[in-house]
Write an enzyme that holds these catalytic residues in place. Structure first.
Site, PDB file in Angstrom:
ATOM      1  N   LYS A 133     -22.516  44.160   4.485  1.00 53.38           N
ATOM      2  CA  LYS A 133     -21.997  44.426   3.126  1.00 53.38           C
ATOM      3  C   LYS A 133     -22.424  43.336   2.140  1.00 53.38           C
ATOM      4  CE  LYS A 133     -17.722  43.062   2.070  1.00 53.38           C
ATOM      5  NZ  LYS A 133     -17.393  42.237   0.909  1.00 53.38           N
ATOM      6  N   ASN A 134     -22.234  42.077   2.517  1.00 52.73           N
ATOM      7  CA  ASN A 134     -22.474  41.004   1.553  1.00 52.73           C
ATOM      8  C   ASN A 134     -23.958  40.722   1.320  1.00 52.73           C
ATOM      9  OD1 ASN A 134     -19.771  40.859   1.105  1.00 52.73           O
ATOM     10  ND2 ASN A 134     -19.428  38.987   2.293  1.00 52.73           N
ATOM     11  N   ARG A 189     -15.613  42.449  -6.258  1.00 56.10           N
ATOM     12  CA  ARG A 189     -16.162  41.152  -6.622  1.00 56.10           C
ATOM     13  C   ARG A 189     -17.676  41.203  -6.863  1.00 56.10           C
ATOM     14  NH1 ARG A 189     -13.953  36.948  -8.948  1.00 56.10           N
ATOM     15  NH2 ARG A 189     -15.351  35.188  -8.740  1.00 56.10           N
ATOM     16  N   ARG A 212     -13.370  48.730   2.720  1.00 53.19           N
ATOM     17  CA  ARG A 212     -14.317  48.083   1.811  1.00 53.19           C
ATOM     18  C   ARG A 212     -15.453  47.418   2.579  1.00 53.19           C
ATOM     19  NH1 ARG A 212     -11.642  43.953  -1.844  1.00 53.19           N
ATOM     20  NH2 ARG A 212     -13.855  43.690  -2.186  1.00 53.19           N
ATOM     21  N   ARG A 219     -10.401  32.705  -8.478  1.00 56.13           N
ATOM     22  CA  ARG A 219     -11.812  32.887  -8.116  1.00 56.13           C
ATOM     23  C   ARG A 219     -12.677  32.668  -9.362  1.00 56.13           C
ATOM     24  NH1 ARG A 219     -12.622  37.791  -3.846  1.00 56.13           N
ATOM     25  NH2 ARG A 219     -14.609  36.738  -3.615  1.00 56.13           N
ATOM     26  N   PRO A 220     -12.960  31.394  -9.668  1.00 51.40           N
ATOM     27  CA  PRO A 220     -13.670  31.090 -10.916  1.00 51.40           C
ATOM     28  C   PRO A 220     -15.144  31.510 -10.864  1.00 51.40           C
ATOM     29  CG  PRO A 220     -13.366  29.097  -9.610  1.00 51.40           C
ATOM     30  CD  PRO A 220     -12.691  30.195  -8.860  1.00 51.40           C
ATOM     31  N   GLN A 277     -19.560  28.250 -12.079  1.00 50.34           N
ATOM     32  CA  GLN A 277     -20.895  27.864 -11.601  1.00 50.34           C
ATOM     33  C   GLN A 277     -21.936  28.931 -11.956  1.00 50.34           C
ATOM     34  OE1 GLN A 277     -21.421  24.679 -10.346  1.00 50.34           O
ATOM     35  NE2 GLN A 277     -19.292  24.586 -11.029  1.00 50.34           N
ATOM     36  N   CYS A 321     -10.957  40.697  -3.238  1.00 52.65           N
ATOM     37  CA  CYS A 321      -9.793  40.226  -2.483  1.00 52.65           C
ATOM     38  C   CYS A 321      -9.118  39.070  -3.227  1.00 52.65           C
ATOM     39  CB  CYS A 321     -10.220  39.759  -1.095  1.00 52.65           C
ATOM     40  SG  CYS A 321     -10.734  41.110  -0.024  1.00 52.65           S
ATOM     41  N   ILE A 324     -12.797  26.939   2.198  1.00 52.57           N
ATOM     42  CA  ILE A 324     -13.479  27.628   1.095  1.00 52.57           C
ATOM     43  C   ILE A 324     -12.478  28.124   0.055  1.00 52.57           C
ATOM     44  CG2 ILE A 324     -15.031  29.531   0.441  1.00 52.57           C
ATOM     45  CD1 ILE A 324     -16.400  27.593   2.319  1.00 52.57           C
ATOM     46  N   ASP A 336     -14.941  34.142   6.374  1.00 52.11           N
ATOM     47  CA  ASP A 336     -14.649  35.561   6.578  1.00 52.11           C
ATOM     48  C   ASP A 336     -14.331  35.900   8.041  1.00 52.11           C
ATOM     49  OD1 ASP A 336     -14.940  35.943   3.887  1.00 52.11           O
ATOM     50  OD2 ASP A 336     -16.997  36.668   3.997  1.00 52.11           O
TER      51      ASP A 336
HETATM   52  N1  EPU Z   1     -16.351  28.749  -6.776  1.00 56.37           N
HETATM   53  C1  EPU Z   1     -16.163  27.984  -7.908  1.00 56.37           C
HETATM   54  N2  EPU Z   1     -16.863  28.329  -9.018  1.00 56.37           N
HETATM   55  C2  EPU Z   1     -17.719  29.398  -9.058  1.00 56.37           C
HETATM   56  C3  EPU Z   1     -17.881  30.169  -7.897  1.00 56.37           C
HETATM   57  C4  EPU Z   1     -17.180  29.815  -6.763  1.00 56.37           C
HETATM   58  O1  EPU Z   1     -15.424  27.013  -7.910  1.00 56.37           O
HETATM   59  O2  EPU Z   1     -18.318  29.640 -10.119  1.00 56.37           O
HETATM   60  C5  EPU Z   1     -15.614  28.391  -5.547  1.00 56.37           C
HETATM   61  C6  EPU Z   1     -14.659  29.483  -5.073  1.00 56.37           C
HETATM   62  O3  EPU Z   1     -13.408  29.393  -5.734  1.00 56.37           O
HETATM   63  C7  EPU Z   1     -14.582  29.209  -3.595  1.00 56.37           C
HETATM   64  C8  EPU Z   1     -15.986  28.705  -3.254  1.00 56.37           C
HETATM   65  O4  EPU Z   1     -16.563  28.278  -4.487  1.00 56.37           O
HETATM   66  O5  EPU Z   1     -13.665  28.184  -3.370  1.00 56.37           O
HETATM   67  C9  EPU Z   1     -16.924  29.720  -2.616  1.00 56.37           C
HETATM   68  O6  EPU Z   1     -16.984  30.900  -3.396  1.00 56.37           O
HETATM   69  P1  EPU Z   1     -18.268  31.852  -3.398  1.00 56.37           P
HETATM   70  O7  EPU Z   1     -18.760  31.938  -4.797  1.00 56.37           O
HETATM   71  O8  EPU Z   1     -19.222  31.382  -2.350  1.00 56.37           O
HETATM   72  O9  EPU Z   1     -17.639  33.240  -2.976  1.00 56.37           O
HETATM   73  P2  EPU Z   1     -18.022  34.674  -3.508  1.00 56.37           P
HETATM   74  O10 EPU Z   1     -19.473  34.742  -3.808  1.00 56.37           O
HETATM   75  O11 EPU Z   1     -17.053  35.096  -4.548  1.00 56.37           O
HETATM   76  C10 EPU Z   1     -18.691  35.627  -1.172  1.00 56.37           C
HETATM   77  C11 EPU Z   1     -18.276  36.790  -0.324  1.00 56.37           C
HETATM   78  C12 EPU Z   1     -16.898  36.533   0.281  1.00 56.37           C
HETATM   79  C13 EPU Z   1     -16.926  35.236   1.072  1.00 56.37           C
HETATM   80  C14 EPU Z   1     -17.453  34.080   0.200  1.00 56.37           C
HETATM   81  C15 EPU Z   1     -17.632  32.782   0.961  1.00 56.37           C
HETATM   82  C16 EPU Z   1     -19.391  38.638  -1.364  1.00 56.37           C
HETATM   83  C17 EPU Z   1     -19.303  39.877  -2.189  1.00 56.37           C
HETATM   84  N3  EPU Z   1     -18.261  37.986  -1.148  1.00 56.37           N
HETATM   85  O12 EPU Z   1     -17.721  35.541  -2.221  1.00 56.37           O
HETATM   86  O13 EPU Z   1     -16.688  37.609   1.177  1.00 56.37           O
HETATM   87  O14 EPU Z   1     -15.634  34.911   1.519  1.00 56.37           O
HETATM   88  O15 EPU Z   1     -18.728  34.442  -0.374  1.00 56.37           O
HETATM   89  O16 EPU Z   1     -18.520  32.951   2.020  1.00 56.37           O
HETATM   90  O17 EPU Z   1     -20.464  38.275  -0.910  1.00 56.37           O
HETATM   91  C18 EPU Z   1     -15.468  39.199   2.393  1.00 56.37           C
HETATM   92  O18 EPU Z   1     -16.528  39.769   2.662  1.00 56.37           O
HETATM   93  O19 EPU Z   1     -14.371  39.445   2.959  1.00 56.37           O
HETATM   94  C19 EPU Z   1     -15.466  38.161   1.346  1.00 56.37           C
HETATM   95  C20 EPU Z   1     -14.369  37.793   0.713  1.00 56.37           C
END
Ligand code: EPU
Length: 437
Positions: free
Chosen positions: A32-33, A103, A408, A132-133, A136, A127, A338, A316
């Site tokens: 999925k991701n 997301r 999902r 979830r900022p 970046q 989720c 994380i 995850d």
């Molecule tokens: N973060 C920031 N600023 C940003 C972006 C992220 O501070 O601009 C922080 C987040 O708050 C978190 C950390 O950085 O503490 C990591 O967040 P990341 O951006 O890597 O997460 P994401 O891209 O929103 C993806 C997966 C998640 C998985 C995370 C970490 C997708 C669609 N989602 O989320 O997957 O937990 O990476 O590996 O790819 C799942 O599949 O169940 C799921 C939640």
């Protein structure tokens, strides 16, 4: 089946009579991701792409629905292969309701910016792990010359003079921000360098997809990714990598129930942290070229885990291991490295008799003699998977509601587990389904 997801509020239930050991072979679906970024990346090609090994999960259906509503043509060639033509994709027409359900729709920002020099997308869903900022992501877009602001619940961006390559240093390692900057930079003139980039296999998959379309990206899989912008991309046929989290979930389920399960269509290298932890817990792991056999007598030893960005232990897989630790001898610990708050599933496990205390970012799981079936809720995607596998291993009957969140990210998890010998079935409330496919 792709194309007819349930509404997020359906009343469907999963019923499990626990205690059966799992035996046999189960095939992992596409990841999925990895699929989500690649589906949105097709926007940059302005042409026809064929994506294979697409998982039939509702986040994928939602992404395809978003692409379709924005003008792309989407046609299934078989249940896991889709042909997408984004020649007629139009910017700024993102369907609010669909975007707010997941997301991955943040990827529209990078894709629109990369193709049109402007983007407008409402805040995405996904989720709930606390805040979830996307600071970046924004930092990356601004480094490439875009102005980014929020207006009426929409994130808007414009690059008046076009995007220009630059160096981007992320303060936090972020999968989403790395993807978004790759999307924005792939057509931007010059060399973009992303430092402190995420190293996950799905980042490598996105780079491989782009390079197959004629992009020039190196370093994916390391913390420094270099993107030399190209003028155009062409379409391609591309196969999504297997889902290491789905595979890991089956491996943990096999370990907990004390069975022998051959998990196929996976990349053993991606499973190393999961395999190592399971071995520490006393489980036998046999690696093959593209499969792993898990053999367990169901007697698990407790371990300590800390989740970290790849190649660290994946966040995850945290809830699934949390479920396993409830059945293990001794006391184990999981520290979440994380997400701010990913412990809501522990409340559900407590209903089954688990002895868990959570303090800050650490949960402590203490041996308990009896885990028994209960009425449970899937609180989020992986938390839902955790209570489901706990119910497989517990004595008695469990009834799980809120199962749409599990759909999902897991294709036919009920059918796959039943084929392994689990006593599990779904109660579908047909009247509540809405077709958004
Ligand atoms: N973060 C920031 N600023 C940003 C972006 C992220 O501070 O601009 C922080 C987040 O708050 C978190 C950390 O950085 O503490 C990591 O967040 P990341 O951006 O890597 O997460 P994401 O891209 O929103 C993806 C997966 C998640 C998985 C995370 C970490 C997708 C669609 N989602 O989320 O997957 O937990 O990476 O590996 O790819 C799942 O599949 O169940 C799921 C939640």
């Amino acid at each position: 089946m792709i194309g007819n997801p349930k509404t997020p509020q359906s009343m469907d239930k999963i019923i499990i009579n626990g205690g059966n050991r799992l035996f046999g072979s189960v095939e992992t679906s596409g990841m999925k991701n990895a699929a989500l970024p690649i589906l949105f990346a097709t926007i940059l090609t302005k042409s026809k792409c064929v994506i294979e090994n697409l998982p039939s999960v509702s986040d994928v259906t939602l992404s395809l629905s978003i692409l379709k509503e924005m003008g792309a043509s989407v046609r299934f060639l078989n249940p896991t292969t889709v042909e997408i033509n984004t020649a007629s994709f139009t910017q700024g027409a993102a369907p609010f309701d669909l975007v707010s359900q997941m997301r991955g729709s943040t990827y529209l920002l990078g894709a629109e910016l990369g193709r049109f020099g402007r983007a407008s997308v409402n805040y995405p869903g996904g989720c709930d792990f606390g805040v979830r900022p996307i600071d970046q992501h924004i930092k990356g877009f601004e480094a490439l010359g875009a102005t980014v602001w929020t207006e009426n619940g929409y994130v808007k961006a414009i690059a008046e003079n076009g995007l220009r390559a630059n160096s981007v240093y992320f303060d936090v390692t972020s999968v989403g921000a790395t993807v978004n900057v790759m999307l924005a930079a792939v057509l931007a003139e010059g060399m973009t360098v992303i430092e402190n980039a995420a190293r996950e296999p799905h980042i490598v998959d996105l780079a491989n997809f782009f390079n197959t379309c004629g992009a020039n990206i190196t370093g994916a899989g390391t913390s420094v990714i270099k993107i030399r912008g190209v003028k155009v991309l062409h379409g391609c046929t591309y196969t999504i990598i297997p889902d290491m989290i789905e595979a890991g979930t089956f491996m943990v389920a096999a370990a907990m129930t004390g069975g022998r399960v051959h998990v196929t269509n996976l990349i053993p290298k991606h499973m190393e942290t999961v395999s190592t932890k399971l071995m520490e817990m006393g489980v036998q792991i046999d690696e093959h070229d593209d499969a792993i056999t898990v053999t367990s007598d169901g007697k698990l030893k407790s371990v300590n885990i800390k989740t970290l960005p790849y190649p660290g232990f994946p966040t995850d897989m945290h809830p699934q291991f949390g479920a396993a630790l409830c059945f293990a001898n001794g006391t184990g610990m999981i520290t979440e490295g994380i997400w701010e708050s990913r412990f809501r599933y522990t409340e559900e496990l407590r209903k089954m008799g688990a002895n868990i205390t959570v303090e800050g970012k650490t949960a402590v799981y203490t041996e308990t003699s009896q885990m028994s079936g209960a009425r449970l809720t899937a609180v989020d995607l992986r938390g839902g998977a955790a209570v489901l596998i706990a119910a497989l291993a517990a004595k008695g009957t469990s009834e799980i509601t809120g199962v749409d969140v599990i759909r999902r990210g897991y294709y036919d998890i009920v059918g796959k587990l039943r084929a392994l010998g689990a006593d599990i079935h779904e109660e579908i409330q047909y009247f509540s389904g809405a077709n958004i496919g």
